[in-house]
Scaffold this motif. Structure first.
Motif, PDB file in Angstrom:
ATOM      1  N   UNK A 242      14.974  67.289  63.877  1.00 22.56           N
ATOM      2  CA  UNK A 242      14.276  66.303  63.046  1.00 22.56           C
ATOM      3  C   UNK A 242      14.860  64.902  63.248  1.00 22.56           C
ATOM      4  N   UNK A 243      16.169  64.794  63.320  1.00 20.18           N
ATOM      5  CA  UNK A 243      16.813  63.491  63.545  1.00 20.18           C
ATOM      6  C   UNK A 243      16.345  62.900  64.866  1.00 20.18           C
ATOM      7  N   UNK A 244      16.328  63.700  65.908  1.00 15.70           N
ATOM      8  CA  UNK A 244      15.897  63.222  67.231  1.00 15.70           C
ATOM      9  C   UNK A 244      14.411  62.844  67.223  1.00 15.70           C
ATOM     10  N   UNK A 245      13.599  63.631  66.506  1.00 18.86           N
ATOM     11  CA  UNK A 245      12.163  63.352  66.429  1.00 18.86           C
ATOM     12  C   UNK A 245      11.925  62.001  65.742  1.00 18.86           C
ATOM     13  N   UNK A 246      12.597  61.786  64.617  1.00 18.44           N
ATOM     14  CA  UNK A 246      12.426  60.525  63.886  1.00 18.44           C
ATOM     15  C   UNK A 246      12.949  59.349  64.726  1.00 18.44           C
ATOM     16  N   UNK A 247      14.080  59.549  65.379  1.00 14.53           N
ATOM     17  CA  UNK A 247      14.629  58.484  66.228  1.00 14.53           C
ATOM     18  C   UNK A 247      13.619  58.112  67.310  1.00 14.53           C
ATOM     19  N   UNK A 248      13.010  59.101  67.910  1.00  8.57           N
ATOM     20  CA  UNK A 248      12.028  58.853  68.965  1.00  8.57           C
ATOM     21  C   UNK A 248      10.798  58.132  68.411  1.00  8.57           C
ATOM     22  N   UNK A 249      10.275  58.633  67.298  1.00 11.74           N
ATOM     23  CA  UNK A 249       9.066  58.050  66.710  1.00 11.74           C
ATOM     24  C   UNK A 249       9.278  56.613  66.246  1.00 11.74           C
ATOM     25  N   UNK A 250      10.471  56.300  65.757  1.00 14.83           N
ATOM     26  CA  UNK A 250      10.743  54.968  65.209  1.00 14.83           C
ATOM     27  C   UNK A 250      11.372  54.025  66.234  1.00 14.83           C
ATOM     28  N   UNK A 251      11.645  54.540  67.428  1.00 12.91           N
ATOM     29  CA  UNK A 251      12.283  53.693  68.449  1.00 12.91           C
ATOM     30  C   UNK A 251      13.726  53.361  68.100  1.00 12.91           C
ATOM     31  N   UNK A 252      14.418  54.334  67.502  1.00  9.10           N
ATOM     32  CA  UNK A 252      15.797  54.148  67.072  1.00  9.10           C
ATOM     33  C   UNK A 252      16.711  55.075  67.868  1.00  9.10           C
ATOM     34  N   UNK A 253      17.983  54.935  67.635  1.00 11.84           N
ATOM     35  CA  UNK A 253      18.944  55.867  68.212  1.00 11.84           C
ATOM     36  C   UNK A 253      19.245  56.951  67.178  1.00 11.84           C
ATOM     37  N   UNK A 254      19.769  58.076  67.654  1.00  9.76           N
ATOM     38  CA  UNK A 254      20.204  59.116  66.719  1.00  9.76           C
ATOM     39  C   UNK A 254      21.259  58.547  65.775  1.00  9.76           C
ATOM     40  N   UNK A 255      22.111  57.687  66.315  1.00  9.37           N
ATOM     41  CA  UNK A 255      23.170  57.068  65.516  1.00  9.37           C
ATOM     42  C   UNK A 255      22.575  56.358  64.310  1.00  9.37           C
ATOM     43  N   UNK A 256      21.500  55.597  64.526  1.00 10.10           N
ATOM     44  CA  UNK A 256      20.892  54.842  63.423  1.00 10.10           C
ATOM     45  C   UNK A 256      20.283  55.771  62.371  1.00 10.10           C
ATOM     46  N   UNK A 257      19.662  56.848  62.813  1.00 11.56           N
ATOM     47  CA  UNK A 257      19.082  57.791  61.854  1.00 11.56           C
ATOM     48  C   UNK A 257      20.197  58.473  61.075  1.00 11.56           C
ATOM     49  N   UNK A 258      21.256  58.830  61.772  1.00 13.06           N
ATOM     50  CA  UNK A 258      22.384  59.461  61.084  1.00 13.06           C
ATOM     51  C   UNK A 258      23.073  58.484  60.126  1.00 13.06           C
ATOM     52  N   UNK A 259      22.981  57.214  60.430  1.00 11.40           N
ATOM     53  CA  UNK A 259      23.575  56.215  59.542  1.00 11.40           C
ATOM     54  C   UNK A 259      22.886  56.247  58.173  1.00 11.40           C
ATOM     55  N   UNK A 260      21.611  56.543  58.170  1.00  9.73           N
ATOM     56  CA  UNK A 260      20.881  56.696  56.905  1.00  9.73           C
ATOM     57  C   UNK A 260      21.509  57.829  56.091  1.00  9.73           C
ATOM     58  N   UNK A 261      21.781  58.941  56.772  1.00  4.10           N
ATOM     59  CA  UNK A 261      22.435  60.063  56.097  1.00  4.10           C
ATOM     60  C   UNK A 261      23.819  59.666  55.609  1.00  4.10           C
ATOM     61  N   UNK A 262      24.506  58.841  56.404  1.00  5.76           N
ATOM     62  CA  UNK A 262      25.839  58.378  56.019  1.00  5.76           C
ATOM     63  C   UNK A 262      25.819  57.557  54.746  1.00  5.76           C
ATOM     64  N   UNK A 263      24.821  56.709  54.605  1.00  7.53           N
ATOM     65  CA  UNK A 263      24.713  55.883  53.389  1.00  7.53           C
ATOM     66  C   UNK A 263      24.403  56.764  52.179  1.00  7.53           C
ATOM     67  N   UNK A 264      23.496  57.706  52.364  1.00 11.58           N
ATOM     68  CA  UNK A 264      23.171  58.619  51.257  1.00 11.58           C
ATOM     69  C   UNK A 264      24.391  59.461  50.880  1.00 11.58           C
ATOM     70  N   UNK A 265      25.139  59.929  51.886  1.00 13.16           N
ATOM     71  CA  UNK A 265      26.344  60.710  51.611  1.00 13.16           C
ATOM     72  C   UNK A 265      27.387  59.848  50.913  1.00 13.16           C
ATOM     73  N   UNK A 266      27.556  58.619  51.397  1.00 12.72           N
ATOM     74  CA  UNK A 266      28.515  57.710  50.756  1.00 12.72           C
ATOM     75  C   UNK A 266      28.160  57.492  49.293  1.00 12.72           C
TER      76      UNK A 266
END
Length: 184
Positions: A142-166
Motif C-alpha cells: 500500500x505504501x508503494x502504491x500510494x507513493x507511485x500514485x502521488x509521485x512521492x517516494x516511499x520515504x515521504x509516505x512513511x514520513x506520514x506514518x512517522x508523524x502519526x506515530x510521533x
C-alpha cells in the motif's frame, strides 16, 4: 679393541656442537615465530579497532543523511517545527489509515520513548517508520502504491506514518503537542 681417543673426542665435540647449534636455531625460530604471532595478534587487534571506527563512521553518516532527508522540504512535509501534516499528508494519512497504524505500533514502541523529550520522540518515530520490519506485506504494498500514485517516494509516505506515530507517542507520554507547536 683400540679406540682412537682423538677421533672419539672429535666426534663427541662435533655432536655436542651440532646439538647446541640445533638448539640455538630452534630457539631463534621459536622466538621469531613468537614475534610474528605477536605482530599478527597486534595487527588483528588494530584491524578490529579500525573496523569499529568505520562502523561508527558509517552509522554517523547514515544518521546525518537521515536527519537531512527528514528536514528537507517535500510535498508532504511542512517546513515548520515541529513537522506537521500538510493537506497532501492528511489525504495520504486517511488512505493508509495512519492513525490506526500508529495506535497499533505505539503500544510496542512506547517503552523506547519513555521519559524522552518531544524532539527525541519525533526522531525515534521517523527512524521507526523507515525500518522495513515494522510493516506487514500488505502495508508495504500500500505504501508503494500510494507513493507511485502521488509521485512521492516511499520515504515521504512513511514520513506520514512517522508523524502519526510521533503524535500518538507524545500523547502516551503526556506531552502536549500543542505546547511545542508554533503559534500563528
Amino acid at each position: 679393541m683400540n679406540i682412537d681417543w682423538g677421533t672419539a673426542i672429535s666426534v663427541l665435540i662435533t655432536a655436542f656442537v651440532s646439538i647446541i647449534s640445533v638448539h640455538i636455531i630452534m630457539n631463534r625460530k621459536t622466538s621469531d615465530r613468537a614475534k610474528w604471532e605477536g605482530s599478527v595478534d597486534s595487527n588483528i587487534s588494530n584491524f578490529k579497532d579500525f573496523m569499529r571506527e568505520i562502523k561508527d563512521d558509517i552509522r554517523d553518516i547514515r544518521n546525518n543523511i537521515f536527519n537531512i532527508s527528514t528536514q528537507m522540504t517535500s510535498k508532504v512535509a511542512g517546513n515548520q517545527s515541529p513537522i506537521q501534516l500538510t493537506n497532501l499528508r492528511k489525504e495520504i494519512s486517511a488512505q493508509i489509515d495512519a492513525p490506526a497504524w500508529a495506535e497499533k505500533h505505539a503500544e510496542t514502541a512506547k517503552e523506547n520513548v519513555k521519559g524522552k523529550e518531544p524532539y527525541d520522540i519525533q526522531e525515534f518515530s521517523f527512524k521507526y517508520v523507515q525500518n522495513h520490519k515494522n510493516y506487514l506485506d500488505e502495508e508495504r504494498i500500500l505504501i508503494r502504491k500510494i507513493a507511485y500514485e502521488k509521485g512521492l517516494t516511499e520515504f515521504e509516505v512513511r514520513q506520514v506514518l512517522g508523524i502519526e506515530l510521533r503524535d500518538r507517542l507524545l500523547t502516551i507520554e503526556d506531552k502536549d503537542l500543542q505546547s511545542v507547536l508554533p503559534t500563528t
